[in-house]
Motif scaffolding. Structure first.
Motif, PDB file in Angstrom:
ATOM      1  N   SER A   2       0.486   7.290  15.025  1.00 40.23           N
ATOM      2  CA  SER A   2       2.084   6.989  14.972  1.00 40.23           C
ATOM      3  C   SER A   2       2.611   5.871  13.702  1.00 40.23           C
ATOM      4  O   SER A   2       1.932   5.047  13.174  1.00 40.23           O
ATOM      5  N   HIS A   3       3.738   6.140  13.217  1.00 43.39           N
ATOM      6  CA  HIS A   3       4.265   5.187  12.210  1.00 43.39           C
ATOM      7  C   HIS A   3       4.768   4.139  13.072  1.00 43.39           C
ATOM      8  O   HIS A   3       5.095   2.951  12.371  1.00 43.39           O
ATOM      9  N   VAL A   4       4.839   3.885  14.286  1.00 43.24           N
ATOM     10  CA  VAL A   4       5.465   2.758  14.769  1.00 43.24           C
ATOM     11  C   VAL A   4       4.461   1.692  15.529  1.00 43.24           C
ATOM     12  O   VAL A   4       3.451   2.115  16.241  1.00 43.24           O
ATOM     13  N   PRO A   5       4.336   0.492  15.042  1.00 37.24           N
ATOM     14  CA  PRO A   5       3.636  -0.479  15.286  1.00 37.24           C
ATOM     15  C   PRO A   5       3.522  -0.605  16.849  1.00 37.24           C
ATOM     16  O   PRO A   5       4.562  -0.688  17.782  1.00 37.24           O
ATOM     17  N   ALA A   6       2.369  -0.870  17.128  1.00 41.82           N
ATOM     18  CA  ALA A   6       1.861  -0.848  18.787  1.00 41.82           C
ATOM     19  C   ALA A   6       2.676  -1.886  19.700  1.00 41.82           C
ATOM     20  O   ALA A   6       3.210  -1.274  20.706  1.00 41.82           O
ATOM     21  N   LEU A   7       2.987  -2.869  19.040  1.00 38.50           N
ATOM     22  CA  LEU A   7       3.556  -3.966  19.809  1.00 38.50           C
ATOM     23  C   LEU A   7       4.684  -4.410  18.827  1.00 38.50           C
ATOM     24  O   LEU A   7       4.521  -4.894  17.876  1.00 38.50           O
ATOM     25  N   GLY A   8       5.739  -4.537  19.617  1.00 37.63           N
ATOM     26  CA  GLY A   8       7.121  -5.011  19.072  1.00 37.63           C
ATOM     27  C   GLY A   8       7.950  -6.073  20.044  1.00 37.63           C
ATOM     28  O   GLY A   8       7.506  -6.222  21.068  1.00 37.63           O
ATOM     29  N   ARG A  32       5.698  -8.235  13.658  1.00 35.47           N
ATOM     30  CA  ARG A  32       6.315  -7.380  12.576  1.00 35.47           C
ATOM     31  C   ARG A  32       7.212  -6.242  12.869  1.00 35.47           C
ATOM     32  O   ARG A  32       7.632  -5.722  12.039  1.00 35.47           O
ATOM     33  N   HIS A  33       7.332  -5.976  14.058  1.00 34.56           N
ATOM     34  CA  HIS A  33       8.297  -4.885  14.494  1.00 34.56           C
ATOM     35  C   HIS A  33       9.325  -5.504  15.528  1.00 34.56           C
ATOM     36  O   HIS A  33       9.041  -5.935  16.477  1.00 34.56           O
ATOM     37  N   ILE A  34      10.530  -5.312  14.922  1.00 32.23           N
ATOM     38  CA  ILE A  34      11.615  -5.814  15.784  1.00 32.23           C
ATOM     39  C   ILE A  34      12.492  -4.784  16.068  1.00 32.23           C
ATOM     40  O   ILE A  34      12.839  -3.638  15.232  1.00 32.23           O
ATOM     41  N   ASP A  35      12.927  -4.516  17.359  1.00 35.61           N
ATOM     42  CA  ASP A  35      13.742  -3.378  17.958  1.00 35.61           C
ATOM     43  C   ASP A  35      15.288  -3.905  18.328  1.00 35.61           C
ATOM     44  O   ASP A  35      15.265  -4.838  19.260  1.00 35.61           O
ATOM     45  N   THR A  36      16.001  -3.294  17.559  1.00 33.34           N
ATOM     46  CA  THR A  36      17.742  -3.614  18.143  1.00 33.34           C
ATOM     47  C   THR A  36      18.395  -2.284  18.265  1.00 33.34           C
ATOM     48  O   THR A  36      17.776  -1.214  18.344  1.00 33.34           O
ATOM     49  N   ALA A  37      19.773  -2.472  18.577  1.00 33.96           N
ATOM     50  CA  ALA A  37      20.496  -1.135  18.629  1.00 33.96           C
ATOM     51  C   ALA A  37      21.984  -1.372  18.493  1.00 33.96           C
ATOM     52  O   ALA A  37      22.329  -2.770  18.859  1.00 33.96           O
ATOM     53  N   GLN A  38      22.819  -0.581  18.218  1.00 31.63           N
ATOM     54  CA  GLN A  38      24.202  -0.851  17.788  1.00 31.63           C
ATOM     55  C   GLN A  38      24.902  -1.483  19.282  1.00 31.63           C
ATOM     56  O   GLN A  38      25.777  -2.432  18.956  1.00 31.63           O
ATOM     57  N   ILE A  39      24.528  -0.790  20.310  1.00 33.58           N
ATOM     58  CA  ILE A  39      25.166  -1.329  21.377  1.00 33.58           C
ATOM     59  C   ILE A  39      24.898  -2.691  21.898  1.00 33.58           C
ATOM     60  O   ILE A  39      25.585  -3.346  22.793  1.00 33.58           O
ATOM     61  N   TYR A  40      23.679  -3.397  21.396  1.00 34.52           N
ATOM     62  CA  TYR A  40      23.237  -4.603  21.841  1.00 34.52           C
ATOM     63  C   TYR A  40      24.265  -5.718  21.158  1.00 34.52           C
ATOM     64  O   TYR A  40      24.159  -6.752  21.694  1.00 34.52           O
ATOM     65  N   PHE A 217       0.852   4.223  23.996  1.00 39.71           N
ATOM     66  CA  PHE A 217       2.256   4.002  24.020  1.00 39.71           C
ATOM     67  C   PHE A 217       2.736   2.788  23.026  1.00 39.71           C
ATOM     68  O   PHE A 217       1.481   1.725  23.167  1.00 39.71           O
ATOM     69  N   ALA A 218       3.530   2.670  22.176  1.00 37.12           N
ATOM     70  CA  ALA A 218       4.032   1.443  21.749  1.00 37.12           C
ATOM     71  C   ALA A 218       4.830   0.786  22.759  1.00 37.12           C
ATOM     72  O   ALA A 218       5.413   1.462  23.974  1.00 37.12           O
ATOM     73  N   VAL A 219       4.788  -0.756  22.743  1.00 35.80           N
ATOM     74  CA  VAL A 219       5.458  -1.526  23.773  1.00 35.80           C
ATOM     75  C   VAL A 219       6.453  -2.695  22.924  1.00 35.80           C
ATOM     76  O   VAL A 219       6.149  -2.965  22.032  1.00 35.80           O
ATOM     77  N   ILE A 220       7.652  -2.771  23.553  1.00 39.10           N
ATOM     78  CA  ILE A 220       8.592  -3.418  23.173  1.00 39.10           C
ATOM     79  C   ILE A 220       9.316  -4.863  24.140  1.00 39.10           C
ATOM     80  O   ILE A 220      10.392  -4.489  24.102  1.00 39.10           O
ATOM     81  N   PRO A 221       8.320  -5.661  24.648  1.00 34.40           N
ATOM     82  CA  PRO A 221       8.502  -6.410  25.603  1.00 34.40           C
ATOM     83  C   PRO A 221       9.700  -7.463  24.856  1.00 34.40           C
ATOM     84  O   PRO A 221       9.440  -7.605  23.697  1.00 34.40           O
ATOM     85  N   SER A 222      10.505  -7.966  25.464  1.00 35.01           N
ATOM     86  CA  SER A 222      11.570  -9.004  25.073  1.00 35.01           C
ATOM     87  C   SER A 222      11.258 -10.300  25.733  1.00 35.01           C
ATOM     88  O   SER A 222      10.677 -10.405  27.010  1.00 35.01           O
ATOM     89  N   SER A 223      11.317 -11.658  24.913  1.00 38.14           N
ATOM     90  CA  SER A 223      11.357 -12.708  25.540  1.00 38.14           C
ATOM     91  C   SER A 223      12.008 -13.743  24.914  1.00 38.14           C
ATOM     92  O   SER A 223      12.151 -13.616  23.667  1.00 38.14           O
ATOM     93  N   THR A 224      12.478 -14.587  25.435  1.00 33.76           N
ATOM     94  CA  THR A 224      13.342 -15.983  24.880  1.00 33.76           C
ATOM     95  C   THR A 224      12.429 -17.068  24.626  1.00 33.76           C
ATOM     96  O   THR A 224      12.668 -18.083  24.044  1.00 33.76           O
ATOM     97  N   LYS A 225      11.161 -17.132  25.448  1.00 34.90           N
ATOM     98  CA  LYS A 225      10.312 -18.151  25.509  1.00 34.90           C
ATOM     99  C   LYS A 225       9.105 -17.793  24.464  1.00 34.90           C
ATOM    100  O   LYS A 225       8.447 -16.872  24.685  1.00 34.90           O
ATOM    101  N   ARG A 226       8.857 -18.683  23.689  1.00 37.30           N
ATOM    102  CA  ARG A 226       7.838 -18.824  22.741  1.00 37.30           C
ATOM    103  C   ARG A 226       6.440 -18.553  23.216  1.00 37.30           C
ATOM    104  O   ARG A 226       5.890 -17.550  22.774  1.00 37.30           O
TER     105      ARG A 226
END
Length: 267
Positions: A2-8, A32-40, A217-226
């Motif tokens: 895959s071109h998509v880094p495994a963890l973003g 190094r993999h950041i996921d966003t979207a227009q609607i965000y 699968f690649a995964v893109i969990p989000s968190s605000t805590k370092r």
């Protein structure tokens, strides 16, 4: 491969200073993999955090997604141009169709062709889909080859394993990215996952992410805590046994968390 880094890093629901801080911390920690979207509504802030980080652009993999209102052929490319302006970039690494057109008012062929054109124009390195059913993927494959679809980003976690779709994408050679991989934190309280986590001296989140990563699968969990961002990144080093993988597999209960009224008819 895959071109998509495994963890973003996912940025859904993060706004303003919160998303700037999350992206900044993630980049400092090595994401190094950041996921966003227009609607965000956070592309500008994501772009600002990236610019401020000093990380070279060519080390990063940036994804955005085209919103349903911008799927018509004459709207898609201009809307991606707007996204690039907000991000402060000439090109993103991956552009996804965020959701199929509600009620299929616009055909898959129309927006996939427009996305192909955006790639030809150099606005995006790769293209893909999000929330596509098997039927939508089949329609997409009439316009683009499977190797052109970098990923289909869908909800996958222990309680919604999307097995029909997974089987189809594996047959076609289409990669999957799992969003909401931690089921909004529900995995943290799961006794099966907690037991496995204890055995590995890991967190429930790490175990869940490792379970997804080990399936390819690649995964893109989000968190605000370092601390959570750092802990999630370490999931790449965790290896679960076949028995542990199977035990988490048995948690399936078709519990879909992202199901807006315009969602397609799921497989």
């Amino acid at each position: 491969m895959s071109h998509v880094p495994a963890l973003g890093l996912g940025t859904f629901r993060l706004k303003g200073q919160q998303v700037i801080d999350s992206v900044r911390s993630a980049l400092e920690l090595g994401y190094r993999h950041i996921d966003t979207a227009q609607i965000y509504g956070n592309e500008a802030e994501v772009g600002q955090a990236i610019a401020d980080s000093g990380v070279p652009r060519d080390e990063l993999f940036i994804t955005t997604k085209i919103w349903t209102e911008n799927l018509a052929a004459h709207k898609l490319i201009p809307s991606l141009g707007d996204s690039l302006a907000k991000l402060g970039m000439q090109q993103v690494d991956l552009t996804l169709i965020h959701w199929p057109s509600p009620d299929d008012a616009i055909t898959v062929a129309e927006y996939m062709a427009a996305l192909l054109e955006a790639k030809a124009l150099g606005l995006t390195r790769h293209l893909g889909a999000s929330n596509f059913t098997i039927g939508h993927l089949q329609q997409a494959l009439e316009v683009v080859s499977a190797d052109q679809i970098a990923t289909n980003q869908v909800e996958i976690h222990p309680y919604l394993q999307n097995r029909k779709l997974v089987q189809f994408t594996r047959q076609q050679g289409i990669h999957l990215t799992a969003y909401m991989p931690l089921a909004y934190g529900k995995v943290m309280d799961d006794p099966v996952i907690q037991r496995i986590a204890t055995a590995h001296q890991a967190s429930a989140a790490q175990v869940t992410l490792a379970w997804l990563l080990q399936q390819g699968f690649a995964v893109i969990p989000s968190s605000t805590k370092r601390a959570h961002l750092e802990s999630n990144l370490a999931a790449r080093e965790l290896r679960l046994t076949i028995a542990e993988m199977a035990a988490i597999g048995e948690l399936e209960r078709n519990e879909r968390l992202a199901n807006p009224d315009f969602a397609p008819h799921w497989d």
